[in-house]
Design a protein around this motif. Sequence first.
Motif, PDB file in Angstrom:
ATOM      1  N   ALA A  71       9.177  12.043   1.798  1.00 21.45           N
ATOM      2  CA  ALA A  71       8.822  13.451   1.974  1.00 21.45           C
ATOM      3  C   ALA A  71       8.307  14.040   0.663  1.00 21.45           C
ATOM      4  N   SER A  72       7.451  15.033   0.771  1.00 22.96           N
ATOM      5  CA  SER A  72       6.895  15.681  -0.412  1.00 22.96           C
ATOM      6  C   SER A  72       7.933  16.580  -1.071  1.00 22.96           C
ATOM      7  N   SER A  73       7.683  16.924  -2.313  1.00 20.13           N
ATOM      8  CA  SER A  73       8.539  17.834  -3.064  1.00 20.13           C
ATOM      9  C   SER A  73       7.631  18.830  -3.781  1.00 20.13           C
ATOM     10  N   PRO A  74       8.208  19.894  -4.366  1.00 16.26           N
ATOM     11  CA  PRO A  74       7.358  20.855  -5.084  1.00 16.26           C
ATOM     12  C   PRO A  74       6.589  20.240  -6.252  1.00 16.26           C
ATOM     13  N   VAL A  75       7.078  19.120  -6.793  1.00 14.86           N
ATOM     14  CA  VAL A  75       6.414  18.452  -7.917  1.00 14.86           C
ATOM     15  C   VAL A  75       5.311  17.549  -7.362  1.00 14.86           C
ATOM     16  N   VAL A  76       4.047  17.872  -7.688  1.00 15.01           N
ATOM     17  CA  VAL A  76       2.919  17.108  -7.178  1.00 15.01           C
ATOM     18  C   VAL A  76       2.961  15.672  -7.732  1.00 15.01           C
ATOM     19  N   GLY A  77       2.881  14.703  -6.824  1.00 13.10           N
ATOM     20  CA  GLY A  77       2.849  13.303  -7.222  1.00 13.10           C
ATOM     21  C   GLY A  77       4.210  12.661  -7.362  1.00 13.10           C
ATOM     22  N   ALA A  78       5.290  13.456  -7.212  1.00 14.85           N
ATOM     23  CA  ALA A  78       6.637  12.898  -7.420  1.00 14.85           C
ATOM     24  C   ALA A  78       6.982  11.855  -6.369  1.00 14.85           C
ATOM     25  N   SER A  79       6.703  12.163  -5.089  1.00  8.86           N
ATOM     26  CA  SER A  79       7.055  11.205  -4.036  1.00  8.86           C
ATOM     27  C   SER A  79       6.196   9.943  -4.132  1.00  8.86           C
ATOM     28  N   TYR A 128       3.883   2.206   2.464  1.00 12.40           N
ATOM     29  CA  TYR A 128       4.650   3.400   2.125  1.00 12.40           C
ATOM     30  C   TYR A 128       3.785   4.632   2.394  1.00 12.40           C
ATOM     31  N   LEU A 129       4.340   5.632   3.072  1.00 12.44           N
ATOM     32  CA  LEU A 129       3.648   6.906   3.311  1.00 12.44           C
ATOM     33  C   LEU A 129       4.335   7.979   2.490  1.00 12.44           C
ATOM     34  N   THR A 130       3.590   8.624   1.601  1.00 11.84           N
ATOM     35  CA  THR A 130       4.188   9.606   0.696  1.00 11.84           C
ATOM     36  C   THR A 130       3.551  10.975   0.861  1.00 11.84           C
ATOM     37  N   GLY A 131       4.236  11.970   0.296  1.00  7.21           N
ATOM     38  CA  GLY A 131       3.717  13.339   0.326  1.00  7.21           C
ATOM     39  C   GLY A 131       3.769  13.982   1.689  1.00  7.21           C
ATOM     40  N   ILE A 132       4.558  13.446   2.603  1.00 11.26           N
ATOM     41  CA  ILE A 132       4.621  13.996   3.957  1.00 11.26           C
ATOM     42  C   ILE A 132       5.444  15.278   3.940  1.00 11.26           C
ATOM     43  N   ALA A 133       4.948  16.316   4.591  1.00  8.70           N
ATOM     44  CA  ALA A 133       5.662  17.588   4.661  1.00  8.70           C
ATOM     45  C   ALA A 133       7.069  17.347   5.202  1.00  8.70           C
ATOM     46  N   PRO A 134       8.106  17.960   4.611  1.00  6.79           N
ATOM     47  CA  PRO A 134       9.488  17.712   5.039  1.00  6.79           C
ATOM     48  C   PRO A 134       9.712  17.898   6.539  1.00  6.79           C
ATOM     49  N   VAL A 182       0.850  -1.194   0.000  1.00  5.27           N
ATOM     50  CA  VAL A 182       0.000   0.000   0.000  1.00  5.27           C
ATOM     51  C   VAL A 182       0.885   1.244   0.000  1.00  5.27           C
ATOM     52  N   VAL A 183       0.579   2.154  -0.924  1.00  2.66           N
ATOM     53  CA  VAL A 183       1.200   3.473  -0.934  1.00  2.66           C
ATOM     54  C   VAL A 183       0.110   4.469  -0.531  1.00  2.66           C
ATOM     55  N   LEU A 184       0.245   5.058   0.653  1.00  5.98           N
ATOM     56  CA  LEU A 184      -0.769   5.962   1.188  1.00  5.98           C
ATOM     57  C   LEU A 184      -0.300   7.406   1.010  1.00  5.98           C
ATOM     58  N   ARG A 185      -1.036   8.165   0.225  1.00  4.51           N
ATOM     59  CA  ARG A 185      -0.648   9.533  -0.111  1.00  4.51           C
ATOM     60  C   ARG A 185      -1.209  10.505   0.932  1.00  4.51           C
ATOM     61  N   LEU A 186      -0.322  11.330   1.502  1.00  4.59           N
ATOM     62  CA  LEU A 186      -0.714  12.239   2.590  1.00  4.59           C
ATOM     63  C   LEU A 186      -0.343  13.687   2.284  1.00  4.59           C
ATOM     64  N   ARG A 187      -0.270  14.037   1.032  1.00  2.92           N
ATOM     65  CA  ARG A 187       0.165  15.391   0.673  1.00  2.92           C
ATOM     66  C   ARG A 187      -0.810  16.438   1.226  1.00  2.92           C
ATOM     67  N   GLY A 188      -0.243  17.534   1.719  1.00  2.61           N
ATOM     68  CA  GLY A 188      -1.050  18.637   2.249  1.00  2.61           C
ATOM     69  C   GLY A 188      -1.312  18.555   3.730  1.00  2.61           C
ATOM     70  N   ARG A 189      -0.899  17.460   4.373  1.00  8.19           N
ATOM     71  CA  ARG A 189      -1.105  17.341   5.820  1.00  8.19           C
ATOM     72  C   ARG A 189       0.078  17.975   6.547  1.00  8.19           C
ATOM     73  N   THR A 190      -0.185  19.059   7.255  1.00 14.69           N
ATOM     74  CA  THR A 190       0.894  19.741   7.977  1.00 14.69           C
ATOM     75  C   THR A 190       1.094  19.174   9.377  1.00 14.69           C
ATOM     76  N   THR A 191       0.043  18.579   9.949  1.00 18.32           N
ATOM     77  CA  THR A 191       0.138  17.954  11.268  1.00 18.32           C
ATOM     78  C   THR A 191      -0.634  16.642  11.243  1.00 18.32           C
ATOM     79  N   LEU A 192      -0.169  15.700  12.032  1.00 19.59           N
ATOM     80  CA  LEU A 192      -0.841  14.402  12.179  1.00 19.59           C
ATOM     81  C   LEU A 192      -0.870  14.061  13.654  1.00 19.59           C
ATOM     82  N   GLY A 193      -2.040  13.713  14.167  1.00 13.41           N
ATOM     83  CA  GLY A 193      -2.204  13.485  15.600  1.00 13.41           C
ATOM     84  C   GLY A 193      -1.841  12.079  16.035  1.00 13.41           C
ATOM     85  N   SER A 194      -1.881  11.891  17.344  1.00  6.88           N
ATOM     86  CA  SER A 194      -1.494  10.599  17.915  1.00  6.88           C
ATOM     87  C   SER A 194      -2.439   9.481  17.482  1.00  6.88           C
TER      88      SER A 194
END
Length: 548
Positions: free
Chosen positions: A523-531, A495-501, A462-474
Amino acid sequence: MRPERRNLRADVVAGIPNAITNIPDGMASAVLAGINPVHGLYASLAGPLIGGLGVSTRLMVISTTGAGSVSTGSAVAGVSVQDRAATVAVLTLLAGAFMIIAGIFRLGRYTRFVSQSVMLGFLTGIAVNIVLGQLSDLTGAPVAGGTTVTRAIGVLAHPGRWDAASVGAGLVALLLLVLVNRTRASLAGSLVAIAVPTVVVVLVGWHTVARVGDAGEVAHGLPVPRLPELARFSPELLADAAALAAIILVQGAIVSQAAPNQETRADPSQDFTAQGAANVVSGLVAGMPVGASVGQTALNVASGARSRWAVIWGSVWMTAIMVGCWWLMRYVVVPTLAAILIYAAVTSLRQRELTTILRTGWNSRIALVATFLATLFLPVAVAVGIGVILSLVLQLNQEAIDLRGVRLVPEESGRFIETRSPARLPDRTVTILDIYGSLFYAGSRTLEARLPDPRGSVRPVVVLRLRGRTTLGSTFFAVISDYADRIEAAGGRLYLTGIAPELAAQIRQPGHRELTGNALLYASSPVVGASTLEAYNDATTWLVDPRH
């Protein structure tokens, strides 16, 4: 802050209708709160003057309001009539202090958490309360009962107790309001509705009709600032002041959004502070609570006001009227004030907005009806608390319900096609998932229930895309760690992708490995979908050769 010469004439003229309408509105608001009308006049003088100097919404008028008056009356209902005015002054001072604190701590941004459904239900309940509460003054009948509803039923069930002269004066005032407000003289509608029945009652000599002077001597001239009787303070009054401040501030935010503000954006927190200062001064001059007035603000705009000085000029005109005509106020008949309140309450009902909300989802309907009933049958402070809690609960519930997961299927061009998320993970296949909605704790539990089940699968990935999430709770980390373990038990990987650096760096710190279990982070990059594409290629390679 300084008045501009190019706006001077328009602001001076716009201040005249503000002053004319503030006089009957202030008197009627005081009657609604159960105190001598003169205290409403003092508030209508201090509120626009002090509030107008400080608000960021420059055309907004700070004056007495129906919601604030009903809340005030509810707070002091158990206080004796002789002590009520002094208690209201303390209540106003405390409410002002709460508003100033809210402004200092920039709490204006939190008004968005009170839903439109809750606020509309509250304002509708206030309007109905006003109508029912004024039936006694309109008919001249004595009242008894614990709530506004029971008192109104008592009045309507015993028409034999009605005073014919009072009913006549009230009905004539209502008729004049309806007729005059349809003409070009609508700005003077309230004054006409007060003046004509009052003159008739005085000339005919109907002594059974209650007058403003019967409630106590009307003070001569302007009020002298002095500290209220702080001995009236109590924990219950403090709680009522907090609830009153919340009502006024939320309503103020709504008025601010609707009022035009040339060149600059309104600042809710600055408006909080301005309303707080206006209430502190109103309390010091024996006034009552004030807040952003829907009707007065609309009138100010319609009268051609250009800047905040239109409101201040209105206070100057009102001062002149009070100094010159104070002795006339004692003769005003109370049924006319009741008529003004009833007319204002009926015309404030937002039928179109009510219809729109009732046609939307069940969450909005529940919030509207529950807040309306709470306002109608419970103390206002309790109704406000119920409304705020209900707003938060519905917000969390909606966030949890709205969460949705979709599957992304990559094309040769590098783009992704969105399809339905599978209920069970397929064998030896890379499944890319994207999540829509909040991952706050309730949303994380919804995500847990909606993630594809790895049980029985062979080497699922599983590749789980999380782009745009600035915080993630417990709660999210607990869900993901458990899901990673379940996938690993089936021989697969997460795999967790798109995570804010910044968030990725925090998770990768020593001792934080347990946050995501055995999941791999990209970690995410400026290119959407790259990670996500990188993780997909790595996962595909791993399926072919597990040594990678």
